[in-house]
Design a protein around this motif. Structure first.
Motif, PDB file in Angstrom:
ATOM      1  N   LEU A 250       0.830  -1.207   0.000  1.00  0.00           N
ATOM      2  CA  LEU A 250       0.000   0.000   0.000  1.00  0.00           C
ATOM      3  C   LEU A 250       0.868   1.261   0.000  1.00  0.00           C
ATOM      4  O   LEU A 250       0.500   2.272  -0.609  1.00  0.00           O
ATOM      5  CB  LEU A 250      -0.933  -0.015   1.218  1.00  0.00           C
ATOM      6  CG  LEU A 250      -2.018  -1.109   1.203  1.00  0.00           C
ATOM      7  CD1 LEU A 250      -2.805  -1.094   2.503  1.00  0.00           C
ATOM      8  CD2 LEU A 250      -2.963  -0.891   0.010  1.00  0.00           C
ATOM      9  N   VAL A 251       1.992   1.222   0.709  1.00  0.00           N
ATOM     10  CA  VAL A 251       2.913   2.363   0.693  1.00  0.00           C
ATOM     11  C   VAL A 251       3.445   2.586  -0.719  1.00  0.00           C
ATOM     12  O   VAL A 251       3.565   3.729  -1.193  1.00  0.00           O
ATOM     13  CB  VAL A 251       4.068   2.134   1.696  1.00  0.00           C
ATOM     14  CG1 VAL A 251       5.146   3.193   1.512  1.00  0.00           C
ATOM     15  CG2 VAL A 251       3.543   2.157   3.124  1.00  0.00           C
ATOM     16  N   THR A 252       3.760   1.493  -1.404  1.00  0.00           N
ATOM     17  CA  THR A 252       4.218   1.612  -2.790  1.00  0.00           C
ATOM     18  C   THR A 252       3.130   2.205  -3.674  1.00  0.00           C
ATOM     19  O   THR A 252       3.398   3.052  -4.544  1.00  0.00           O
ATOM     20  CB  THR A 252       4.625   0.229  -3.332  1.00  0.00           C
ATOM     21  OG1 THR A 252       5.667  -0.314  -2.510  1.00  0.00           O
ATOM     22  CG2 THR A 252       5.112   0.330  -4.761  1.00  0.00           C
ATOM     23  N   ILE A 253       1.879   1.791  -3.469  1.00  0.00           N
ATOM     24  CA  ILE A 253       0.761   2.346  -4.247  1.00  0.00           C
ATOM     25  C   ILE A 253       0.642   3.844  -4.009  1.00  0.00           C
ATOM     26  O   ILE A 253       0.456   4.638  -4.947  1.00  0.00           O
ATOM     27  CB  ILE A 253      -0.549   1.621  -3.865  1.00  0.00           C
ATOM     28  CG1 ILE A 253      -0.528   0.188  -4.394  1.00  0.00           C
ATOM     29  CG2 ILE A 253      -1.756   2.378  -4.404  1.00  0.00           C
ATOM     30  CD1 ILE A 253      -1.715  -0.640  -3.949  1.00  0.00           C
ATOM     31  N   LYS A 254       0.761   4.251  -2.747  1.00  0.00           N
ATOM     32  CA  LYS A 254       0.654   5.677  -2.432  1.00  0.00           C
ATOM     33  C   LYS A 254       1.768   6.475  -3.104  1.00  0.00           C
ATOM     34  O   LYS A 254       1.534   7.548  -3.686  1.00  0.00           O
ATOM     35  CB  LYS A 254       0.709   5.868  -0.919  1.00  0.00           C
ATOM     36  CG  LYS A 254       0.605   7.327  -0.499  1.00  0.00           C
ATOM     37  CD  LYS A 254       0.643   7.470   1.020  1.00  0.00           C
ATOM     38  CE  LYS A 254       0.557   8.952   1.408  1.00  0.00           C
ATOM     39  NZ  LYS A 254       0.607   9.126   2.880  1.00  0.00           N
ATOM     40  N   ALA A 255       3.014   5.945  -3.025  1.00  0.00           N
ATOM     41  CA  ALA A 255       4.133   6.661  -3.630  1.00  0.00           C
ATOM     42  C   ALA A 255       3.991   6.733  -5.154  1.00  0.00           C
ATOM     43  O   ALA A 255       4.256   7.771  -5.769  1.00  0.00           O
ATOM     44  CB  ALA A 255       5.449   5.977  -3.250  1.00  0.00           C
ATOM     45  N   ALA A 256       3.563   5.621  -5.768  1.00  0.00           N
ATOM     46  CA  ALA A 256       3.411   5.603  -7.224  1.00  0.00           C
ATOM     47  C   ALA A 256       2.315   6.560  -7.677  1.00  0.00           C
ATOM     48  O   ALA A 256       2.459   7.276  -8.677  1.00  0.00           O
ATOM     49  CB  ALA A 256       3.113   4.184  -7.705  1.00  0.00           C
ATOM     50  N   SER A 257       1.199   6.585  -6.938  1.00  0.00           N
ATOM     51  CA  SER A 257       0.109   7.493  -7.318  1.00  0.00           C
ATOM     52  C   SER A 257       0.513   8.952  -7.142  1.00  0.00           C
ATOM     53  O   SER A 257       0.162   9.808  -7.960  1.00  0.00           O
ATOM     54  CB  SER A 257      -1.137   7.186  -6.490  1.00  0.00           C
ATOM     55  OG  SER A 257      -0.869   7.345  -5.098  1.00  0.00           O
ATOM     56  N   LYS A 258       1.265   9.236  -6.066  1.00  0.00           N
ATOM     57  CA  LYS A 258       1.731  10.608  -5.863  1.00  0.00           C
ATOM     58  C   LYS A 258       2.678  11.033  -6.977  1.00  0.00           C
ATOM     59  O   LYS A 258       2.595  12.151  -7.501  1.00  0.00           O
ATOM     60  CB  LYS A 258       2.433  10.716  -4.512  1.00  0.00           C
ATOM     61  CG  LYS A 258       2.957  12.104  -4.194  1.00  0.00           C
ATOM     62  CD  LYS A 258       3.627  12.150  -2.832  1.00  0.00           C
ATOM     63  CE  LYS A 258       4.159  13.548  -2.539  1.00  0.00           C
ATOM     64  NZ  LYS A 258       4.839  13.599  -1.211  1.00  0.00           N
ATOM     65  N   GLU A 259       3.576  10.132  -7.366  1.00  0.00           N
ATOM     66  CA  GLU A 259       4.509  10.427  -8.451  1.00  0.00           C
ATOM     67  C   GLU A 259       3.761  10.653  -9.767  1.00  0.00           C
ATOM     68  O   GLU A 259       4.063  11.577 -10.522  1.00  0.00           O
ATOM     69  CB  GLU A 259       5.497   9.272  -8.602  1.00  0.00           C
ATOM     70  CG  GLU A 259       6.490   9.419  -9.738  1.00  0.00           C
ATOM     71  CD  GLU A 259       7.534  10.484  -9.464  1.00  0.00           C
ATOM     72  OE1 GLU A 259       8.205  10.905 -10.412  1.00  0.00           O
ATOM     73  OE2 GLU A 259       7.683  10.877  -8.277  1.00  0.00           O
TER      74      GLU A 259
END
Length: 424
Positions: A250-259
């Motif tokens: 989920l942290v990876t999803i958040k970072a990818a969506s923010k990017e």
């Protein structure tokens, strides 16, 4: 068209009406049409009335003094000019007939041809050259008949007789009028062609900009959404048994969506108005390749980057194209391959080009349920990027896997022009 004693003044009256002719033919859009040109027609009427009355004092006594019918004929031509934009053929024929009747009536010479000159230029300007030339020939031919064929006893006053030289001069003036009108028509067509070319160029630039933005958005969203989709599947599988690993997904999803949101805002920032803020960061390049490999690692893909030759500074457009090629190729590995590793090669050995190669060892993964058959537009977009820089891109199966290889020129007019466009 007048005796020798007033031919120069008559000629000046003729071209006095011509000087404003072509612009009067324009409508609101620059072409024939628009509202009724009443003011310019009134100016022509004033020129014919005042000019003819003044010229009469300098002419031989054989001409018939102006009376009510004469003044009516002097006004009739300008009245017809009011309709010259809407009915150019009828107006040029009508002004020729009115002028010929005036001459046949024996009235004084002067700027009586001004309304015909304007009507002739407008008719040629609007594309009715044949009608304009026929009207000019009819007017000149009628004047010749009045001078040489019709007995003077049948005419009022001294008639139109003036000898051969005045008629020869009249013919030269008629030819000059035809040449000037044709020149104005050619200049108008050239101006219209330049305007159309500018509009076409502006539309082409707008289409190129839309294509560039669409390509950028595709590359950004395809990569980020693929990563988010994969990590969401991992989180769903692990959320009950191994919540800590699900949390990392989920942290990876958040970072990818923010990017992805940041890059989308940057691309859409090219649509900003003049007073808006400039983009907060430059376009991505190979300096951000580490971010791609880290994102791929979060998706379970191990990426090895190999460099041949010494790296050097790249134009912004070339660097962006190289970044997007690697990004799209890694996205395709994540989405369509069962391999959990990939290799990126940056070959700097050529002095004027950079070779970017991404190898997927394969094999291909089975498509997920509901996934549409056939490929997307990613490969086509990569080829367009390479072609825009004057380079090439090849992609296809190799030894059970898949290879993407792009050759990107790093110098030359093609890369410079595209770099400027991409960096905006």
């Amino acid at each position: 068209m007048s005796p020798t004693g007033s031919s120069e003044r008559g000629t000046r009256g003729l071209f006095g009406g011509l000087s404003g002719g072509p612009p009067w033919a324009r409508g609101p859009g620059g072409g024939p049409g628009g509202g009724l040109p009443v003011r310019s027609s009134a100016l022509v009427a004033l020129l014919q009335l005042v000019g003819t009355a003044g010229e009469w004092r300098h002419q031989a006594s054989g001409r018939v003094p102006l009376d009510a019918f004469g003044y009516l004929l002097l006004v009739a031509g300008p009245v017809l000019l009011v309709l010259r934009r809407r009915r150019p053929v009828a107006v040029v024929a009508g002004t020729a007939a009115v002028t010929l009747v005036y001459l046949a009536a024996g009235y004084p010479y002067g700027p009586v041809f001004a309304s015909f000159v304007v009507a002739y230029c407008v008719a040629v300007w609007s594309g009715h050259r044949r009608a304009a030339v026929l009207s000019l020939l009819a007017l000149y031919g009628g004047h010749l008949l009045l001078a040489f064929a019709v007995p003077h006893g049948w005419l009022r006053g001294a008639g139109a007789g003036g000898g051969g030289w005045p008629e020869f001069g009249l013919g030269l003036v008629a030819l000059l009028l035809a040449a000037v009108a044709e020149l104005l028509r050619i200049r108008h067509e050239q101006a219209a062609a330049r305007h159309a070319a500018r509009q076409a160029a502006a539309r082409r630039r707008a289409d190129e900009e839309r294509l560039r933005m669409a390509r950028e958005l595709h590359d950004i969203l395809a990569h980020s959404i693929s990563l988010i989709h994969l990590q969401a599947g991992v989180a769903l599988e692990l959320i009950d048994d191994r919540p800590e690993q699900a949390r990392a997904a989920l942290v990876t999803i958040k970072a990818a969506s923010k990017e992805a949101l940041g890059e989308v805002r940057q691309v859409l920032g090219t649509l900003r108005g003049p007073g808006d803020a400039a983009p907060r960061r430059p376009a991505p390049g190979l300096d951000r390749l580490t971010e791609l490999t880290e994102q791929a690692a979060h998706a379970g893909l191990t990426v090895t980057v190999r460099t041949v030759g010494g790296p050097r500074e790249l134009p912004a457009g070339v660097g962006l194209a190289a970044f997007r090629v690697v990004q799209e190729a890694l996205t395709n590995v994540i989405r369509h391959s069962a391999a959990r590793r990939a290799e990126v090669l940056l070959d700097w050995s050529e002095p004027d080009a950079l070779t970017v190669q991404v190898d997927d060892p394969g094999p291909a993964a089975a498509p997920e349920a509901g996934e549409p058959a056939g490929g997307g537009s990613g490969l086509a977009g990569m080829r367009e990027r390479a072609a825009a820089l004057g380079g090439t891109l090849t992609a296809g199966p190799r030894e059970g896997g898949f290879r993407v290889r792009a050759l990107l020129p790093t110098r030359g007019e093609g890369s410079a022009a595209t770099s400027a466009r991409e960096a905006r």
